[in-house]
Design a protein around this motif. Sequence first.
Motif, short mmCIF file in Angstrom:
data_model
loop_
_atom_site.label_atom_id
_atom_site.label_comp_id
_atom_site.label_asym_id
_atom_site.label_seq_id
_atom_site.Cartn_x
_atom_site.Cartn_y
_atom_site.Cartn_z
N ALA A 237 0.83 -1.20 0.00
CA ALA A 237 0.00 0.00 0.00
C ALA A 237 0.87 1.26 0.00
O ALA A 237 0.55 2.24 -0.69
N ILE A 238 1.96 1.23 0.76
CA ILE A 238 2.89 2.36 0.75
C ILE A 238 3.41 2.60 -0.66
O ILE A 238 3.52 3.73 -1.13
N GLN A 239 3.69 1.51 -1.39
CA GLN A 239 4.29 1.61 -2.71
C GLN A 239 3.31 2.12 -3.77
O GLN A 239 3.73 2.80 -4.71
N ARG A 240 2.04 1.77 -3.68
CA ARG A 240 1.13 2.00 -4.79
C ARG A 240 -0.03 2.95 -4.52
O ARG A 240 -0.63 3.44 -5.49
N LEU A 241 -0.38 3.21 -3.28
CA LEU A 241 -1.53 4.07 -3.03
C LEU A 241 -1.31 5.50 -3.50
O LEU A 241 -2.27 6.23 -3.71
N ASP A 242 -0.06 5.90 -3.68
CA ASP A 242 0.19 7.25 -4.18
C ASP A 242 -0.38 7.41 -5.58
O ASP A 242 -0.99 8.43 -5.91
N ARG A 243 -0.24 6.38 -6.43
CA ARG A 243 -0.77 6.48 -7.78
C ARG A 243 -2.29 6.37 -7.83
O ARG A 243 -2.94 7.01 -8.65
N VAL A 244 -2.85 5.55 -6.94
CA VAL A 244 -4.31 5.45 -6.89
C VAL A 244 -4.90 6.77 -6.41
O VAL A 244 -5.90 7.25 -6.95
N ALA A 245 -4.28 7.39 -5.40
CA ALA A 245 -4.80 8.65 -4.86
C ALA A 245 -4.55 9.83 -5.79
O ALA A 245 -5.45 10.66 -6.02
N MET A 246 -3.35 9.91 -6.36
CA MET A 246 -2.97 11.08 -7.14
C MET A 246 -3.54 11.07 -8.56
O MET A 246 -3.43 12.06 -9.28
N ALA A 261 7.41 7.30 -14.33
CA ALA A 261 8.60 7.36 -13.49
C ALA A 261 8.54 6.34 -12.36
O ALA A 261 9.51 5.61 -12.10
N LEU A 262 7.41 6.26 -11.68
CA LEU A 262 7.29 5.32 -10.57
C LEU A 262 7.27 3.87 -11.06
O LEU A 262 7.61 2.96 -10.30
N ASN A 263 6.89 3.68 -12.32
CA ASN A 263 6.99 2.34 -12.90
C ASN A 263 8.44 1.89 -12.97
O ASN A 263 8.76 0.73 -12.67
N LEU A 264 9.34 2.79 -13.34
CA LEU A 264 10.76 2.47 -13.35
C LEU A 264 11.29 2.23 -11.94
O LEU A 264 12.10 1.34 -11.71
N VAL A 265 10.83 3.04 -11.00
CA VAL A 265 11.25 2.86 -9.60
C VAL A 265 10.77 1.50 -9.08
O VAL A 265 11.51 0.80 -8.37
N ASP A 266 9.55 1.12 -9.43
CA ASP A 266 9.03 -0.19 -9.03
C ASP A 266 9.90 -1.31 -9.58
O ASP A 266 10.15 -2.31 -8.91
N SER A 267 10.34 -1.16 -10.83
CA SER A 267 11.21 -2.18 -11.43
C SER A 267 12.50 -2.31 -10.65
O SER A 267 12.98 -3.43 -10.39
N ALA A 268 13.08 -1.18 -10.26
CA ALA A 268 14.32 -1.22 -9.48
C ALA A 268 14.07 -1.79 -8.08
O ALA A 268 14.95 -2.45 -7.50
N TRP A 269 12.89 -1.56 -7.52
CA TRP A 269 12.56 -2.06 -6.19
C TRP A 269 12.70 -3.58 -6.11
O TRP A 269 13.12 -4.13 -5.09
N PHE A 270 12.37 -4.27 -7.18
CA PHE A 270 12.35 -5.72 -7.13
C PHE A 270 13.73 -6.34 -6.99
O PHE A 270 13.85 -7.55 -6.79
N ILE A 341 14.04 7.63 -6.86
CA ILE A 341 14.77 6.38 -6.80
C ILE A 341 15.46 6.15 -5.46
O ILE A 341 15.67 5.01 -5.04
N PHE A 342 15.75 7.21 -4.72
CA PHE A 342 16.48 7.04 -3.46
C PHE A 342 15.58 6.56 -2.32
O PHE A 342 16.07 6.34 -1.21
N ILE A 343 14.29 6.37 -2.61
CA ILE A 343 13.44 5.71 -1.61
C ILE A 343 13.86 4.24 -1.44
O ILE A 343 13.47 3.59 -0.45
N LEU A 344 14.67 3.73 -2.36
CA LEU A 344 15.10 2.33 -2.26
C LEU A 344 15.98 2.08 -1.05
O LEU A 344 15.98 0.96 -0.51
N VAL A 345 16.75 3.07 -0.62
CA VAL A 345 17.70 2.84 0.48
C VAL A 345 16.98 2.49 1.78
O VAL A 345 17.22 1.41 2.35
N PRO A 346 16.06 3.33 2.29
CA PRO A 346 15.33 2.91 3.48
C PRO A 346 14.39 1.74 3.19
O PRO A 346 14.10 0.94 4.08
N GLY A 347 13.93 1.63 1.93
CA GLY A 347 13.04 0.53 1.58
C GLY A 347 13.72 -0.82 1.68
O GLY A 347 13.18 -1.76 2.27
N PHE A 348 14.94 -0.95 1.14
CA PHE A 348 15.68 -2.20 1.22
C PHE A 348 16.06 -2.51 2.66
O PHE A 348 16.08 -3.67 3.07
#
Length: 435
Positions: A237-246, A261-270, A341-348
């Motif tokens: 929900a943290i990852q995707r609700l921004d797109r549903v809401a915005m 842009a967030l689609n690319l970030v999601d790809s890197a998240w995996f 993209i730097f959300i990955l650091v605390p995310g990982f």
Amino acid sequence: MRFCLTKVPSLRSYSSLRSLFWLISEKAVQIAFSAISVGLIARTLGVDAFGDFQYVLSVLFVFSSIALLVGSEVAAPILVEASSREQRRQVLGSLFGVRLIVAGAAFLALIVWAVIVEQENYSTLLAILALSLLITEPFNVFRLIREVQQNTRIIAWIRIASSFLKVILVYILYRKEATILAFALLYSAEYFFVAFCYFFFVREEGRPWNWKVVAGKMIYFVRHGFFVWLGVLSMMAIQRLDRVAMEGWLPSELYGQYAAALNLVDSAWFFGPVAVAALAPSIVYRDDSFFSGKGALKFLAMMMLIGLSVAIAVSLFAPFIVPLIFGRNFQITTTVVQVSIFILVPGFAALSLDAVLVKSKQHRMVTLKWLAGLIVALSILFMPWQGMSWERGPLAIFAGYLVSFLCGLVAAVRYFVSSRNLGDAGGKDENRTAL
């Protein structure tokens, strides 16, 4: 047997690094092919329709979380501990049965949502994509077998072949100027192709009809997996609700660029879950010195380093990658990628603590830490901000990941301090007995 890996640390490290190599290679190639596919789709549909397509995929992503009731975080440690073929088949059969039931529930939930809530054009797309929910997680049990064995080469080749085939078909649809419906059909078909390949090529534990469903193990998976699942649900929900809401807040053209842009970030998240799947069996699940805390600290440091490395690489190459993928009409996308993209650091970092908490039997803490992050993310997302537009989304996600990480870190530290104190107390008692 491959499940009974040697206890020699160097050989275990070699297995984990080899598994990491194959899974990272799979994900890198998959992301490259996915970027080509997404770019062709964006060029075919245009900015507005591409935003609609990303919205539908985001809704699918949210409902797919229902099917994750028993994820690898809970199942992998149990499969590692199963020493005999009979035990493994009981674990696999019970896991497959639970996932099949929950996948059916996810499918029905998405169908009901599509019919009652969504517009007619969205309903058709969601109904097609919902079919993938029926097979994805149940057949990922075959993938889990190889991840626990740390023998993931065939898994990597299946995903690479699937991505390559998808690019070819997307290019054909691009040349035919296909509609959004055709791309939805293709996305759904890919899940069935991968499931079939897993079923055909992963043979060492037999077929699902050879596995044994044990009611007690199913109850165990549901009871312990439920708390971890709530945490995963909060994370997604943290990852995707921004797109549903915005979707309703931003102008359609800006939303399309933000979604790209967030689609690319999601790809890197995996890369995060891939690294956990490759490293956790050796560094966390099989580590004899886990309770000293050294393995957990090493795992956390490695995950943060991987997250930072991926973020820096994507940020540096974004000005070249984005125009190549999406074309010149997606100019804002580059800026959004470099910031987000730097959300990955605390995310990982937060993701790595899930394996540590599950190993230490703190299943509820997985839920609590992600739930705390979700509350913070939603507070930022829905708070009225002056002079902010798309920036609100990455800020909310970053804060959610950071809070989740800090909560998990506190829980892990308290556990290891308590374990060490108990160990010291036990040692003192033994000394007194000896005296």
